[in-house]
Design a protein around this motif. Structure first.
Motif, short mmCIF file in Angstrom:
data_model
loop_
_atom_site.label_atom_id
_atom_site.label_comp_id
_atom_site.label_asym_id
_atom_site.label_seq_id
_atom_site.Cartn_x
_atom_site.Cartn_y
_atom_site.Cartn_z
N ALA A 79 0.83 -1.21 0.00
CA ALA A 79 0.00 0.00 0.00
C ALA A 79 0.87 1.25 0.00
O ALA A 79 0.57 2.22 -0.71
N GLU A 80 1.94 1.24 0.78
CA GLU A 80 2.86 2.38 0.81
C GLU A 80 3.48 2.63 -0.56
O GLU A 80 3.74 3.77 -0.94
N ALA A 81 3.72 1.54 -1.29
CA ALA A 81 4.33 1.65 -2.62
C ALA A 81 3.31 1.98 -3.70
O ALA A 81 3.68 2.11 -4.88
N GLY A 82 2.04 2.10 -3.34
CA GLY A 82 1.01 2.43 -4.31
C GLY A 82 0.48 1.25 -5.09
O GLY A 82 -0.25 1.45 -6.07
N ALA A 83 0.83 0.03 -4.67
CA ALA A 83 0.37 -1.18 -5.37
C ALA A 83 -0.93 -1.65 -4.72
O ALA A 83 -0.95 -2.65 -3.98
N ALA A 84 -2.02 -0.95 -4.99
CA ALA A 84 -3.28 -1.21 -4.30
C ALA A 84 -3.82 -2.61 -4.56
O ALA A 84 -4.32 -3.27 -3.64
N ASP A 85 -3.74 -3.09 -5.80
CA ASP A 85 -4.28 -4.41 -6.12
C ASP A 85 -3.52 -5.50 -5.37
O ASP A 85 -4.12 -6.45 -4.83
N ARG A 86 -2.20 -5.37 -5.32
CA ARG A 86 -1.40 -6.36 -4.61
C ARG A 86 -1.65 -6.28 -3.10
O ARG A 86 -1.70 -7.30 -2.41
N ALA A 87 -1.82 -5.06 -2.60
CA ALA A 87 -2.11 -4.89 -1.17
C ALA A 87 -3.44 -5.54 -0.81
O ALA A 87 -3.57 -6.20 0.24
N LEU A 88 -4.44 -5.37 -1.67
CA LEU A 88 -5.75 -5.98 -1.43
C LEU A 88 -5.63 -7.50 -1.39
O LEU A 88 -6.19 -8.16 -0.52
N ALA A 89 -4.86 -8.07 -2.33
CA ALA A 89 -4.67 -9.52 -2.36
C ALA A 89 -3.98 -10.01 -1.09
O ALA A 89 -4.33 -11.06 -0.54
N SER A 90 -3.02 -9.23 -0.59
CA SER A 90 -2.32 -9.62 0.63
C SER A 90 -3.22 -9.51 1.85
O SER A 90 -3.17 -10.36 2.75
N HIS A 91 -4.05 -8.47 1.90
CA HIS A 91 -5.03 -8.37 2.98
C HIS A 91 -5.96 -9.58 2.98
O HIS A 91 -6.27 -10.14 4.04
N LYS A 92 -6.41 -9.98 1.80
CA LYS A 92 -7.31 -11.13 1.70
C LYS A 92 -6.60 -12.42 2.09
O LYS A 92 -7.21 -13.33 2.69
N ALA A 93 -5.30 -12.52 1.78
CA ALA A 93 -4.53 -13.69 2.20
C ALA A 93 -4.39 -13.74 3.71
O ALA A 93 -4.42 -14.82 4.32
N ALA A 94 -4.24 -12.57 4.33
CA ALA A 94 -4.18 -12.52 5.80
C ALA A 94 -5.48 -12.99 6.41
O ALA A 94 -5.50 -13.79 7.36
N VAL A 95 -6.60 -12.54 5.85
CA VAL A 95 -7.92 -12.91 6.37
C VAL A 95 -8.19 -14.40 6.19
O VAL A 95 -8.79 -15.04 7.05
N ALA A 96 -7.72 -14.96 5.09
CA ALA A 96 -8.01 -16.36 4.77
C ALA A 96 -7.49 -17.31 5.83
O ALA A 96 -8.05 -18.40 6.03
N ASN A 97 -6.43 -16.92 6.53
CA ASN A 97 -5.82 -17.81 7.51
C ASN A 97 -5.92 -17.27 8.94
O ASN A 97 -5.24 -17.77 9.83
N ALA A 98 -6.74 -16.24 9.13
CA ALA A 98 -6.85 -15.61 10.45
C ALA A 98 -8.12 -16.07 11.16
O ALA A 98 -9.12 -16.38 10.51
N PRO A 99 -8.11 -16.08 12.48
CA PRO A 99 -9.36 -16.35 13.22
C PRO A 99 -10.40 -15.29 12.90
O PRO A 99 -10.05 -14.16 12.51
N LEU A 100 -11.65 -15.64 13.06
CA LEU A 100 -12.72 -14.70 12.73
C LEU A 100 -12.64 -13.45 13.59
O LEU A 100 -12.86 -12.34 13.11
#
Length: 206
Positions: free
Chosen positions: A83-104
Motif C-alpha cells: 500500500a505504501e508503494a502504491g500497489a493497491a491491487d497487490r495490497a488488497l490480495a495480501s489483505h485477503k490472504a491474511a484474512v483467509a488464515n486468520a481467526p474470525l
C-alpha cells in the motif's frame, strides 16, 4: 524480563515514536535469541521501515513468509508495504490472504474492511462487516467499524445505534465510548460529546 518474548518484541516494533524507541528496539532485536520466528522477522521489518529502508523491510517480510507461508501477520505486513508503494491491487490480495488464515475475531478482518473503505469499495466492506457481525455479535471492533462506515455515509443516527449495540455487549468499553463522543461532537451535539469525554476522563485517569 524475558528477552525471548516474541510478542513483546513485535509490539515494541509497532510502537516506535522517536529515536530513543528505535534504539531500544534495535537493542531488543540484537538480544533476541531465536532468529527464525515470524515475529522476529516482522519486528525487523518494522525497524527497517522506521529507518526508511523499504527494500530491507520487504526482504524481512519475505523471510517471515518463508518461515510460515500462511502467517496472517506476515501477509498483513506485506499488504502495508504494498500500500505504501502504491500497489493497491497487490495490497488488497495480501489483505485477503491474511484474512483467509486468520481467526474470525481478528484485526485482519477489520484491516481488510478499512482498506476497502479507503479504496472506495464500501459495498464490499459493508458485506464483510455484516457477515462478521452475524458470526461474532460479541466482537466489538466490527460494531465500531460498521458505525464508522455509517458515519462516513452521513447516517449519524444509524452510527449511534450501532455503537449502542456494542455498548450492550460491554457498557464500559473505552474505544466505543470515545468513538461515540466523537460522533456526537461531529454532529454538533457539543454538550453530549463533552460530557462523555469528561466521564471518560474520570473513569480512565491518565
Amino acid at each position: 524480563q524475558n528477552p525471548a518474548h516474541a510478542e513483546a518484541l513485535l509490539l515494541l516494533s509497532e510502537n516506535v515514536r522517536d529515536v530513543e524507541d528505535l534504539k531500544a528496539l534495535e537493542a531488543a532485536l540484537q538480544k533476541f535469541p531465536d532468529r527464525n520466528l515470524v515475529r522476529f522477522h516482522l519486528a525487523t521489518a518494522n525497524f527497517l521501515r522506521a529507518r526508511a529502508d523499504r527494500n530491507g523491510a520487504a526482504a524481512a517480510v519475505q523471510r517471515a513468509l518463508q518461515v510460515d507461508a500462511k502467517s496472517p501477520l506476515a501477509h498483513a505486513a506485506l499488504a502495508a508495504l504494498q500500500a505504501e508503494a502504491g500497489a493497491a491491487d497487490r495490497a488488497l490480495a495480501s489483505h485477503k490472504a491474511a484474512v483467509a488464515n486468520a481467526p474470525l475475531r481478528s484485526k485482519h478482518h477489520i484491516d481488510l474492511a478499512s482498506f476497502l473503505i479507503q479504496a472506495g469499495a464500501t459495498a464490499e466492506a459493508l458485506n464483510l462487516l455484516q457477515d462478521m457481525v452475524r458470526q461474532t455479535p460479541d466482537y466489538l471492533p466490527v460494531w465500531r467499524s460498521l458505525a464508522l462506515l455509517a458515519a462516513l455515509n452521513r447516517k449519524g443516527q444509524e452510527a449511534d445505534a450501532l455503537l449502542q449495540r456494542a455498548l450492550a455487549v460491554e457498557p464500559t468499553d473505552y474505544q466505543t465510548l470515545l468513538q461515540r463522543a466523537g460522533l456526537w461532537l461531529a454532529a454538533g451535539e457539543l454538550e453530549r460529546g463533552i460530557a462523555e469525554l469528561e466521564r471518560l476522563r474520570r473513569e480512565y485517569p491518565g
